[in-house]
Design an enzyme around this catalytic site. Structure first.
Site, mmCIF file in Angstrom:
data_model
loop_
_atom_site.group_PDB
_atom_site.id
_atom_site.type_symbol
_atom_site.label_atom_id
_atom_site.label_comp_id
_atom_site.label_asym_id
_atom_site.label_seq_id
_atom_site.Cartn_x
_atom_site.Cartn_y
_atom_site.Cartn_z
ATOM 1 N N ARG A 261 0.834 -1.205 0.000
ATOM 2 C CA ARG A 261 0.000 0.000 0.000
ATOM 3 C C ARG A 261 0.861 1.244 0.000
ATOM 4 O O ARG A 261 1.770 1.373 0.816
ATOM 5 C CB ARG A 261 -0.928 -0.004 1.228
ATOM 6 C CG ARG A 261 -1.805 -1.249 1.220
ATOM 7 C CD ARG A 261 -2.854 -1.254 2.291
ATOM 8 N NE ARG A 261 -3.579 -2.522 2.224
ATOM 9 C CZ ARG A 261 -4.581 -2.861 3.016
ATOM 10 N NH1 ARG A 261 -4.986 -2.019 3.947
ATOM 11 N NH2 ARG A 261 -5.185 -4.029 2.880
ATOM 12 N N ARG A 276 2.068 1.742 10.600
ATOM 13 C CA ARG A 276 1.581 1.879 9.226
ATOM 14 C C ARG A 276 2.759 1.751 8.276
ATOM 15 O O ARG A 276 3.610 2.626 8.235
ATOM 16 C CB ARG A 276 0.909 3.241 9.049
ATOM 17 C CG ARG A 276 0.242 3.438 7.693
ATOM 18 C CD ARG A 276 -0.310 4.839 7.569
ATOM 19 N NE ARG A 276 -1.435 5.052 8.458
ATOM 20 C CZ ARG A 276 -2.701 4.834 8.105
ATOM 21 N NH1 ARG A 276 -2.984 4.420 6.904
ATOM 22 N NH2 ARG A 276 -3.674 5.045 8.954
ATOM 23 N N GLU A 348 -6.203 -1.139 14.389
ATOM 24 C CA GLU A 348 -7.001 -2.015 13.537
ATOM 25 C C GLU A 348 -6.135 -3.153 12.981
ATOM 26 O O GLU A 348 -5.111 -2.913 12.350
ATOM 27 C CB GLU A 348 -7.586 -1.194 12.380
ATOM 28 C CG GLU A 348 -8.501 -1.987 11.484
ATOM 29 C CD GLU A 348 -8.928 -1.189 10.242
ATOM 30 O OE1 GLU A 348 -9.005 0.052 10.340
ATOM 31 O OE2 GLU A 348 -9.151 -1.820 9.204
ATOM 32 N N SER A 351 -10.454 -6.272 9.168
ATOM 33 C CA SER A 351 -11.655 -5.634 8.662
ATOM 34 C C SER A 351 -12.424 -6.759 7.994
ATOM 35 O O SER A 351 -11.921 -7.361 7.059
ATOM 36 C CB SER A 351 -11.210 -4.594 7.635
ATOM 37 O OG SER A 351 -12.034 -3.490 7.665
ATOM 38 N N ARG A 390 0.574 -4.943 13.300
ATOM 39 C CA ARG A 390 -0.036 -4.396 14.522
ATOM 40 C C ARG A 390 -0.296 -5.485 15.553
ATOM 41 O O ARG A 390 -0.352 -5.215 16.751
ATOM 42 C CB ARG A 390 -1.326 -3.653 14.172
ATOM 43 C CG ARG A 390 -1.042 -2.420 13.317
ATOM 44 C CD ARG A 390 -2.300 -1.779 12.823
ATOM 45 N NE ARG A 390 -1.989 -0.739 11.822
ATOM 46 C CZ ARG A 390 -2.873 -0.270 10.964
ATOM 47 N NH1 ARG A 390 -4.121 -0.725 10.972
ATOM 48 N NH2 ARG A 390 -2.526 0.668 10.109
#
Length: 423
Positions: A261, A276, A348, A351, A390
RNA sequence: GGAGAGAUGCCAGAGCGGUUUAAUGGGGCGGUCUCGAAAACCGUUGGGCAGGCAACUGCCCCGGGGGUUCGAAUCCCUCUCUCUCCGCCA
């Protein structure tokens, strides 16, 4: 993708949904073009019916020794008009198709309406905030001290926010991947897949990354291939253009993959350490299910992802996203967030979404409920089970012992050569 | 990367510009026969778009896209994929 007919007959609902998701779509322009399209289509079809009929007559006359010159002459004109209409139609369809690609999925009725994170609904919290009798050290310091990763050298190789694991850190990544895959395949019956890490434009459009998220992806221009931002892309496109046997549903896949990403425009504190990064590892879960069962299957899928966090003994919470937080292609989504004791915030790690038939329409994935029955679009679901960086943050910060060491959750011990701590 | 071959319905496989609304097998489904089954025989067998309350009607789909023609699975161009051989390569 939404169905043209659906938009036509549910215009107000579609407009409301686009607003609720905070998207902007040229809906009036689309409706006008669609109307024009159908009008031209009807004219063209009528002319084609004419052409088919007369062509047959010409063939018959010729075979009986006649001279259909008159008919051929008049058909020349018909053919010319058909060509004109077809050209116009192609032009309009190009425009309507392009506009249609920007319509987001409709939110499920069970999704709360809202604009920001604050309107997400926490549906449950598991475990307790760990109580440490010392000041918790952030994972970036723990990791550097134990030699688990080396961000400076990762930057040397690829730029900032590319992580580099080494020694026990690299081993921990491998252990987590294997542990998660084992759980999903052995305990929950998912079929393991090892997919390509690049995918073509068609697949990216099929799952909904294109056209909206083009800027977020790494793109190899020479071959027009994209580095996958998630294994959702190859797994969902696994059955692109197919009609599945209804008796085989639900079809469940799990895959480990690296995820890429660009995260354009995000800098600063949020991106410190492993919070991130541009490339990370993830075990993904994907299901193809019947429309009737999709919301139940979503609950199960969330449960499968939660099982990973529970086995690792990490404090986490599950939130139902409000309409404004829902991604472009999703109809309903739960986020799983783990607690970071040193940063004092939720991160997070998963998802889990129900896409309804949105992706299935784009990618042409259907199933036949029974013998001789009409094919219907499947519903597709996916969720992280779970993302690694994470999760590693939470493990390091939760299980730190205050003396610079980190004990390992029991579930990981067998995957770490029986060792019970990192030191 | 080079040379060649190919892509047709659920599968196999025909198809030399107009009785192809895709032959013929096989498979599946339904039926006849049978106490039941097998065999045999008969029938049936995909997707999309548009119009219509509907029964239904029209159009499109022979790997994708474009072209030639009154008419294309069939001829031309182009792209993708598969196979065979050669080269390169972890």
């Amino acid at each position: 993708m939404l169905e043209a007919k659906f938009i036509r007959s549910n215009l107000e609902r579609v407009k409301a949904a686009v607003d609720a998701k905070g998207e902007h779509v040229e809906i009036d322009q689309y409706i006008a073009l669609d109307e024009e399209r159908r009008k031209i289509l009807q004219d063209a079809d009528a002319l084609k019916a004419d052409r088919n009929r007369v062509s047959k007559e010409i063939a018959e006359e010729k075979s009986q020794g006649g001279d259909p010159a008159e008919k051929i002459k008049s058909m020349k004109d018909v053919s010319r008009r058909i060509k004109e209409l077809d050209d116009k139609l192609r032009d309009i369809e190009e425009k309507t198709d392009a506009l249609l690609m920007w319509f987001p999925n409709m939110p499920d009725p069970s999704v709360p309406v809202g604009h920001s994170e604050d309107e997400n609904v926490v549906v449950r919290t598991w475990g307790e905030k760990p109580t440490l009798d010392f000041e918790p050290v952030p994972h970036w310091d723990i990791g550097e001290a134990l030699g688990l990763f080396d961000f400076a050298r990762g930057s040397t190789i690829a730029g900032s926010n590319f992580s580099l694991f080494k020694g026990d850190g690299a081993k921990l990544v491998r252990a987590l991947v294997t542990f998660m895959l084992d759980m999903h395949t052995k305990k929950y019956g998912y079929t393991e897949v090892w997919p390509p890490s690049l995918a073509n434009r068609d697949c990216m459009t099929g799952t909904g990354q294109l056209p909206k998220l083009a800027e977020d992806m790494y793109h190899c221009q020479v071959d027009d291939l994209f580095l996958i931002p998630t294994a959702e892309v190859p797994l969902t496109n696994l059955h692109k253009g197919e009609i599945l046997d209804g008796e085989r549903l639900p079809v469940c896949y799990t895959a480990y993959s690296p995820c890429f990403r660009r995260e354009a425009g995000s800098y600063g504190k949020e991106t410190r350490g492993l919070n991130r990064v541009h490339q990370f590892d993830k075990v993904e879960l994907v299901k193809f299910v019947t429309p009737e069962s999709s919301n139940d299957e979503l609950e199960k899928l969330v449960g499968n992802a939660e099982a990973v966090l529970q086995a690792l003994g990490l404090h986490y919470r599950v939130s139902l996203l409000c309409t404004g937080e829902l991604s472009f292609a999703a109809a309903k989504c739960y986020d799983l967030e783990v607690w970071s004791p040193a940063q004092q915030k939720w991160l997070e790690v998963s998802s889990c979404s129900n896409f309804g038939d949105f992706q299935a329409r784009r990618a042409g994935i259907r199933y036949r409920p029974g013998k001789g029955e009409k094919a219907r679009y499947v519903h597709t679901l996916n969720g992280s089970g779970v993302a690694l960086p994470r999760t590693i943050v939470a493990i390091l910060e939760t299980y730190q012992t205050g003396d610079g060491k980190v004990s390992l959750p029991g579930a990981l011990v067998p995957y770490m050569d029986g060792r019970e701590a990192l030191e």
